[in-house]
Scaffold this motif. Structure first.
Motif, PDB file in Angstrom:
ATOM      1  N   GLU A 172      14.533   0.540   6.666  1.00 32.67           N
ATOM      2  CA  GLU A 172      15.702   0.016   5.888  1.00 32.67           C
ATOM      3  C   GLU A 172      15.429   0.123   4.364  1.00 32.67           C
ATOM      4  O   GLU A 172      14.371  -0.066   3.802  1.00 32.67           O
ATOM      5  CB  GLU A 172      15.867  -1.522   6.248  1.00 32.67           C
ATOM      6  N   GLY A 173      16.565   0.704   3.620  1.00 31.25           N
ATOM      7  CA  GLY A 173      16.309   1.165   2.384  1.00 31.25           C
ATOM      8  C   GLY A 173      16.533  -0.172   1.292  1.00 31.25           C
ATOM      9  O   GLY A 173      17.554  -0.935   1.623  1.00 31.25           O
ATOM     10  N   HIS A 174      15.742  -0.497   0.566  1.00 36.26           N
ATOM     11  CA  HIS A 174      15.900  -1.341  -0.495  1.00 36.26           C
ATOM     12  C   HIS A 174      15.276  -0.742  -1.821  1.00 36.26           C
ATOM     13  O   HIS A 174      14.590   0.260  -1.964  1.00 36.26           O
ATOM     14  CB  HIS A 174      14.753  -2.465  -0.278  1.00 36.26           C
ATOM     15  N   THR A 175      16.077  -1.291  -2.884  1.00 37.27           N
ATOM     16  CA  THR A 175      15.574  -0.753  -4.247  1.00 37.27           C
ATOM     17  C   THR A 175      14.295  -1.537  -4.348  1.00 37.27           C
ATOM     18  O   THR A 175      13.884  -2.437  -3.896  1.00 37.27           O
ATOM     19  CB  THR A 175      16.611  -1.192  -5.484  1.00 37.27           C
ATOM     20  N   VAL A 176      13.546  -1.040  -5.431  1.00 35.90           N
ATOM     21  CA  VAL A 176      12.209  -1.698  -5.696  1.00 35.90           C
ATOM     22  C   VAL A 176      12.327  -3.263  -5.966  1.00 35.90           C
ATOM     23  O   VAL A 176      11.940  -3.900  -5.541  1.00 35.90           O
ATOM     24  CB  VAL A 176      11.266  -1.117  -6.533  1.00 35.90           C
ATOM     25  N   THR A 206       0.820  -0.998  -0.056  1.00 38.58           N
ATOM     26  CA  THR A 206      -0.150  -0.015   0.178  1.00 38.58           C
ATOM     27  C   THR A 206       0.869   1.172  -0.055  1.00 38.58           C
ATOM     28  O   THR A 206       1.640   1.421   0.962  1.00 38.58           O
ATOM     29  CB  THR A 206      -0.960   0.112   1.275  1.00 38.58           C
ATOM     30  N   ASP A 207       0.892   2.032  -1.006  1.00 46.33           N
ATOM     31  CA  ASP A 207       1.523   3.225  -1.026  1.00 46.33           C
ATOM     32  C   ASP A 207       3.226   3.023  -0.827  1.00 46.33           C
ATOM     33  O   ASP A 207       3.859   3.770  -0.368  1.00 46.33           O
ATOM     34  CB  ASP A 207       1.251   4.440  -0.199  1.00 46.33           C
ATOM     35  N   PHE A 208       3.313   1.870  -1.612  1.00 54.24           N
ATOM     36  CA  PHE A 208       5.022   1.368  -1.099  1.00 54.24           C
ATOM     37  C   PHE A 208       5.902   2.348  -1.559  1.00 54.24           C
ATOM     38  O   PHE A 208       7.206   2.389  -1.178  1.00 54.24           O
ATOM     39  CB  PHE A 208       5.101   0.050  -1.583  1.00 54.24           C
ATOM     40  N   LEU A 209       5.833   3.200  -2.764  1.00 54.75           N
ATOM     41  CA  LEU A 209       6.831   3.855  -3.268  1.00 54.75           C
ATOM     42  C   LEU A 209       7.023   5.233  -2.201  1.00 54.75           C
ATOM     43  O   LEU A 209       8.065   5.879  -2.595  1.00 54.75           O
ATOM     44  CB  LEU A 209       6.403   4.405  -4.601  1.00 54.75           C
ATOM     45  N   THR A 210       5.945   5.564  -1.452  1.00 50.47           N
ATOM     46  CA  THR A 210       5.929   6.831  -0.697  1.00 50.47           C
ATOM     47  C   THR A 210       6.093   6.578   0.748  1.00 50.47           C
ATOM     48  O   THR A 210       6.193   7.655   1.604  1.00 50.47           O
ATOM     49  CB  THR A 210       5.092   7.849  -1.025  1.00 50.47           C
ATOM     50  N   THR A 211       5.539   5.482   1.209  1.00 51.01           N
ATOM     51  CA  THR A 211       5.518   5.303   2.907  1.00 51.01           C
ATOM     52  C   THR A 211       6.291   3.908   3.011  1.00 51.01           C
ATOM     53  O   THR A 211       6.564   2.953   2.290  1.00 51.01           O
ATOM     54  CB  THR A 211       4.102   5.260   3.180  1.00 51.01           C
TER      55      THR A 211
END
Length: 191
Positions: free
Chosen positions: A121-125, A61-66
């Motif tokens: 934790e940062g991940h690329t898509v 849900t809103d994975f690109l922004t949250t």
């Protein structure tokens, strides 16, 4: 087709395949068998589905922004069985898959290297998709294994039946080479 577009099509097909395996396993069971738990440390198929669905809803849900671990998610409650019917189980299953497949379907190839966050934790898509390509089939394998154990009568194999590999291979190699594609109906589910 560019490699990133090819990647997206490939993972969509993989996820649809695992979704189908889970559904075919559940279809072989009596509704009450979805709720069976062998002991306190074992999750029922219903509980596994609740967890997969909760994960999908939170992550996609809103994975690109949250962040993928939403504040509203209660992961621990996913392991408490409060669903009462097969219809409720399938509703949870489909709600999670609809969210996830909708997110995948709306992705553009140039977004695959974007950074998103899961538990800060940062991940690329691509990394986030691959993470789930390991996670969801792991649990679907549990569903299939559990369903096979619970089945009271003969199990309809979801792959090549036992002692039938030779026949299967002979049939496959007797045909011309083909590229495996999903049916139009299966691909429409992604849209």
């Amino acid at each position: 087709m560019e490699a990133t577009e090819s990647y997206l099509e490939s993972v969509k097909k993989q996820f649809l395949y695992y979704k189908m395996l889970g559904e075919k396993a559940m279809d072989q069971l009596e509704p009450n068998q979805l709720f069976v738990s062998i002991n306190e440390d074992t999750n029922s198929i219903t509980t596994i589905i609740k967890h997969i669905s909760g994960n999908m809803l939170s992550r996609w849900t809103d994975f690109l922004t949250t962040d993928g671990e939403k504040e509203w998610r209660n992961r621990d409650a996913e392991f408490e069985n409060d669903l009462q019917s097969k219809e409720e189980v399938l509703e949870a299953w489909n709600k999670g898959w609809d969210c996830f497949l909708g997110a995948l379907n709306n992705l553009k190839a140039d977004q695959l290297s974007d950074i998103i966050y899961i538990r800060n934790e940062g991940h690329t898509v691509i990394e986030a998709i691959n993470r789930q390509l390991a996670h969801y089939p792991y649990h679907i394998g549990q569903i299939v294994f559990y369903a096979k154990q619970l089945k009271n009568s003969s199990w309809d194999s979801l792959s090549i039946p036992r002692n039938k590999s030779g026949n299967y291979n002979a049939e496959k190699f007797a045909k011309e080479k083909e590229i495996k594609n999903f049916t139009d109906d299966e691909l429409k589910r992604l849209k």
